[in-house]
Design an enzyme around this catalytic site. Sequence first.
Site, PDB file in Angstrom:
ATOM      1  N   GLY A 168     -11.464  43.235  21.997  1.00 40.47           N
ATOM      2  CA  GLY A 168     -11.246  44.878  22.137  1.00 40.47           C
ATOM      3  C   GLY A 168      -9.895  45.164  22.062  1.00 40.47           C
ATOM      4  O   GLY A 168      -9.401  45.573  20.850  1.00 40.47           O
ATOM      5  N   ARG A 169      -9.079  45.314  23.127  1.00 43.42           N
ATOM      6  CA  ARG A 169      -7.609  46.133  23.014  1.00 43.42           C
ATOM      7  C   ARG A 169      -6.716  45.569  22.174  1.00 43.42           C
ATOM      8  O   ARG A 169      -5.952  46.270  21.461  1.00 43.42           O
ATOM      9  CB  ARG A 169      -7.280  45.918  24.594  1.00 43.42           C
ATOM     10  CG  ARG A 169      -7.828  46.892  25.534  1.00 43.42           C
ATOM     11  CD  ARG A 169      -7.715  46.624  26.975  1.00 43.42           C
ATOM     12  NE  ARG A 169      -8.327  45.264  27.199  1.00 43.42           N
ATOM     13  CZ  ARG A 169      -8.507  44.664  28.544  1.00 43.42           C
ATOM     14  NH1 ARG A 169      -7.706  45.047  29.507  1.00 43.42           N
ATOM     15  NH2 ARG A 169      -9.057  43.648  28.681  1.00 43.42           N
ATOM     16  N   THR A 219     -16.681  35.656  33.233  1.00 47.75           N
ATOM     17  CA  THR A 219     -15.052  35.118  33.300  1.00 47.75           C
ATOM     18  C   THR A 219     -14.611  35.928  34.622  1.00 47.75           C
ATOM     19  O   THR A 219     -13.400  35.181  34.968  1.00 47.75           O
ATOM     20  CB  THR A 219     -14.216  35.360  32.083  1.00 47.75           C
ATOM     21  OG1 THR A 219     -14.621  36.866  31.636  1.00 47.75           O
ATOM     22  CG2 THR A 219     -14.935  34.484  31.051  1.00 47.75           C
ATOM     23  N   LYS A 263     -19.595  46.161  18.968  1.00 51.27           N
ATOM     24  CA  LYS A 263     -20.195  45.724  20.289  1.00 51.27           C
ATOM     25  C   LYS A 263     -20.081  47.076  21.143  1.00 51.27           C
ATOM     26  O   LYS A 263     -19.309  47.699  21.097  1.00 51.27           O
ATOM     27  CB  LYS A 263     -19.270  44.696  21.302  1.00 51.27           C
ATOM     28  CG  LYS A 263     -20.139  44.580  22.513  1.00 51.27           C
ATOM     29  CD  LYS A 263     -19.327  43.476  23.266  1.00 51.27           C
ATOM     30  CE  LYS A 263     -18.110  43.714  24.194  1.00 51.27           C
ATOM     31  NZ  LYS A 263     -18.396  44.532  25.295  1.00 51.27           N
ATOM     32  N   GLN A 273      -6.995  39.718  30.801  1.00 52.64           N
ATOM     33  CA  GLN A 273      -7.703  38.476  30.574  1.00 52.64           C
ATOM     34  C   GLN A 273      -7.024  37.219  31.127  1.00 52.64           C
ATOM     35  O   GLN A 273      -5.778  37.154  30.791  1.00 52.64           O
ATOM     36  CB  GLN A 273      -7.762  38.291  28.935  1.00 52.64           C
ATOM     37  CG  GLN A 273      -8.984  39.570  28.438  1.00 52.64           C
ATOM     38  CD  GLN A 273     -10.421  39.131  28.839  1.00 52.64           C
ATOM     39  OE1 GLN A 273     -10.840  38.219  29.615  1.00 52.64           O
ATOM     40  NE2 GLN A 273     -11.307  39.917  27.998  1.00 52.64           N
ATOM     41  N   HIS A 328     -30.576  42.113  33.625  1.00 47.92           N
ATOM     42  CA  HIS A 328     -30.820  41.217  34.845  1.00 47.92           C
ATOM     43  C   HIS A 328     -31.858  41.910  35.688  1.00 47.92           C
ATOM     44  O   HIS A 328     -31.672  42.488  36.543  1.00 47.92           O
ATOM     45  CB  HIS A 328     -29.672  40.769  35.453  1.00 47.92           C
ATOM     46  CG  HIS A 328     -29.729  39.583  36.589  1.00 47.92           C
ATOM     47  ND1 HIS A 328     -28.693  39.227  37.154  1.00 47.92           N
ATOM     48  CD2 HIS A 328     -30.940  39.020  37.011  1.00 47.92           C
ATOM     49  CE1 HIS A 328     -29.274  38.278  37.930  1.00 47.92           C
ATOM     50  NE2 HIS A 328     -30.421  38.062  38.046  1.00 47.92           N
ATOM     51  N   ASP A 329     -33.249  41.717  35.756  1.00 46.95           N
ATOM     52  CA  ASP A 329     -34.335  42.000  36.446  1.00 46.95           C
ATOM     53  C   ASP A 329     -35.278  41.161  36.525  1.00 46.95           C
ATOM     54  O   ASP A 329     -35.183  39.997  35.946  1.00 46.95           O
ATOM     55  CB  ASP A 329     -34.593  43.403  36.066  1.00 46.95           C
ATOM     56  CG  ASP A 329     -34.948  44.501  36.986  1.00 46.95           C
ATOM     57  OD1 ASP A 329     -35.698  43.949  37.910  1.00 46.95           O
ATOM     58  OD2 ASP A 329     -34.600  45.448  37.149  1.00 46.95           O
ATOM     59  N   ILE A 330     -36.425  41.501  37.029  1.00 46.51           N
ATOM     60  CA  ILE A 330     -37.521  40.763  36.994  1.00 46.51           C
ATOM     61  C   ILE A 330     -38.179  40.455  35.673  1.00 46.51           C
ATOM     62  O   ILE A 330     -38.142  41.497  34.808  1.00 46.51           O
ATOM     63  CB  ILE A 330     -38.899  41.387  37.987  1.00 46.51           C
ATOM     64  CG1 ILE A 330     -39.302  42.582  37.516  1.00 46.51           C
ATOM     65  CG2 ILE A 330     -38.514  41.193  39.500  1.00 46.51           C
ATOM     66  CD1 ILE A 330     -40.564  43.260  38.194  1.00 46.51           C
ATOM     67  N   LYS A 373     -26.393  43.415  29.143  1.00 43.08           N
ATOM     68  CA  LYS A 373     -26.652  42.424  30.240  1.00 43.08           C
ATOM     69  C   LYS A 373     -27.625  42.386  30.984  1.00 43.08           C
ATOM     70  O   LYS A 373     -27.620  42.712  32.322  1.00 43.08           O
ATOM     71  CB  LYS A 373     -25.150  42.086  30.904  1.00 43.08           C
ATOM     72  CG  LYS A 373     -23.830  41.949  29.931  1.00 43.08           C
ATOM     73  CD  LYS A 373     -22.734  41.517  30.953  1.00 43.08           C
ATOM     74  CE  LYS A 373     -21.456  41.190  30.229  1.00 43.08           C
ATOM     75  NZ  LYS A 373     -21.034  42.334  29.557  1.00 43.08           N
ATOM     76  N   ASP A 427     -24.446  45.112  24.201  1.00 42.74           N
ATOM     77  CA  ASP A 427     -23.879  44.418  25.224  1.00 42.74           C
ATOM     78  C   ASP A 427     -24.296  45.111  26.522  1.00 42.74           C
ATOM     79  O   ASP A 427     -23.614  45.609  27.205  1.00 42.74           O
ATOM     80  CB  ASP A 427     -22.362  44.002  25.165  1.00 42.74           C
ATOM     81  CG  ASP A 427     -21.915  43.172  26.369  1.00 42.74           C
ATOM     82  OD1 ASP A 427     -22.585  42.594  27.167  1.00 42.74           O
ATOM     83  OD2 ASP A 427     -20.695  43.457  26.348  1.00 42.74           O
ATOM     84  N   ASN A 444     -40.972  40.951  34.349  1.00 45.90           N
ATOM     85  CA  ASN A 444     -41.722  42.064  33.557  1.00 45.90           C
ATOM     86  C   ASN A 444     -40.798  43.374  33.022  1.00 45.90           C
ATOM     87  O   ASN A 444     -40.965  43.792  31.861  1.00 45.90           O
ATOM     88  CB  ASN A 444     -42.777  42.444  34.333  1.00 45.90           C
ATOM     89  CG  ASN A 444     -43.705  43.477  33.660  1.00 45.90           C
ATOM     90  OD1 ASN A 444     -44.228  43.056  32.630  1.00 45.90           O
ATOM     91  ND2 ASN A 444     -43.855  44.574  34.456  1.00 45.90           N
ATOM     92  N   THR A 445     -39.939  43.678  33.812  1.00 49.56           N
ATOM     93  CA  THR A 445     -39.101  44.793  33.406  1.00 49.56           C
ATOM     94  C   THR A 445     -37.971  44.533  32.332  1.00 49.56           C
ATOM     95  O   THR A 445     -38.040  45.308  31.497  1.00 49.56           O
ATOM     96  CB  THR A 445     -38.292  45.030  34.909  1.00 49.56           C
ATOM     97  OG1 THR A 445     -39.220  45.355  35.820  1.00 49.56           O
ATOM     98  CG2 THR A 445     -37.254  46.185  34.546  1.00 49.56           C
TER      99      THR A 445
HETATM  100  O1  C5P Z   1      -9.996  44.428  25.375  1.00 48.49           O
HETATM  101  P1  C5P Z   1     -10.695  42.977  25.439  1.00 48.49           P
HETATM  102  O2  C5P Z   1     -10.400  42.170  24.227  1.00 48.49           O
HETATM  103  O3  C5P Z   1     -10.101  42.208  26.696  1.00 48.49           O
HETATM  104  O4  C5P Z   1     -12.211  43.194  25.592  1.00 48.49           O
HETATM  105  C1  C5P Z   1     -13.199  41.926  25.474  1.00 48.49           C
HETATM  106  C2  C5P Z   1     -14.447  42.784  25.628  1.00 48.49           C
HETATM  107  O5  C5P Z   1     -15.415  41.621  25.893  1.00 48.49           O
HETATM  108  C3  C5P Z   1     -14.863  43.565  26.606  1.00 48.49           C
HETATM  109  O6  C5P Z   1     -15.863  44.583  26.266  1.00 48.49           O
HETATM  110  C4  C5P Z   1     -15.326  43.067  28.030  1.00 48.49           C
HETATM  111  O7  C5P Z   1     -16.184  43.583  28.625  1.00 48.49           O
HETATM  112  C5  C5P Z   1     -16.224  41.630  27.115  1.00 48.49           C
HETATM  113  N1  C5P Z   1     -16.038  40.522  28.140  1.00 48.49           N
HETATM  114  C6  C5P Z   1     -15.044  39.787  28.438  1.00 48.49           C
HETATM  115  N2  C5P Z   1     -15.684  38.769  29.241  1.00 48.49           N
HETATM  116  C7  C5P Z   1     -16.932  38.338  29.535  1.00 48.49           C
HETATM  117  C8  C5P Z   1     -17.754  39.073  28.895  1.00 48.49           C
HETATM  118  C9  C5P Z   1     -17.619  40.140  28.270  1.00 48.49           C
HETATM  119  O8  C5P Z   1     -13.921  40.089  28.195  1.00 48.49           O
HETATM  120  N3  C5P Z   1     -17.144  37.238  29.948  1.00 48.49           N
END
Ligand code: C5P
Length: 232
Positions: free
Chosen positions: A210-211, A119, A32, A190, A63-65, A61, A59, A67-68
């Site tokens: 991620g981490r 979240t 990602k 999280q 979010h605009d009008i 995300k 990723d 057409n854009t």
């Molecule tokens: O490091 P970690 O496992 O928490 O990373 C989760 C990834 O998912 C990050 O890139 C974070 O921006 C993304 N994400 C999230 N929650 C969301 C949408 C995206 O943790 N609701």
Amino acid sequence: MGRDVIIACDFDSAEKTFAFLDKFTGKKPFVKIGMELYYAEGPAIVKELKRRGHKIFLDLKLHDIPNTVKKSMAVLSRLDVDMTNLHAAGTVRMMEAAIEGLTREDGTRPLLIAVTQLTSTDQESMEKDLLIKEDIAEVVMHYAHNAKIAGLDGVVCSPLEAGKVHDRCGEEFITVTPGVRFADGDIGDQKRVMTPAQAKVIGSDYIVVGRPITAAEDPVAAYERCVAEFCD
Ligand code: C5P
């Protein structure tokens, strides 16, 4: 469609990203690319990771009008990523415009996934800041349903919501779930987490990790543990 583990490459440079991915000799994980890396390196990082053989979830995300968003999606479509996303809060019309923009002349397009409520948004902030008084779980399901009506392929949601999204929008509707942690790992910032094995049971189609992988002492072993718990 197969389940897969998507590694969130939340790095601020191409150099750090390559140093991380070079550890995966012979393997090409689904990755990602989020705002941090994309804003640092631009389309070049997408092209290079594609050239190296990775599947890519871009990723950004949007979010605009309408057409854009339509015109921006047309540009992103040319990058030939596998999956990209937008905010369902942009309305059904915006999501329909996004699909139009993303669809190439030959009818193909990357998967398009909607963010429902982030979240990081809770009931209190949704009511106070956004003046949305409904129950947050209902809002998430309503946005997921809007995404389905607009023709999108699925949503990003908490693994705890994945089962309900499938109940409401169908088994084919894809759930991409971050917030994944190993049973013996740190949860960090999280709040609502699940293990890869639990995410599999509840029916997530893709987990975004991620981490637990990027900050692991042995990232390859951590990735393989995710794959073993989630995919096998
Ligand atoms: O490091 P970690 O496992 O928490 O990373 C989760 C990834 O998912 C990050 O890139 C974070 O921006 C993304 N994400 C999230 N929650 C969301 C949408 C995206 O943790 N609701």
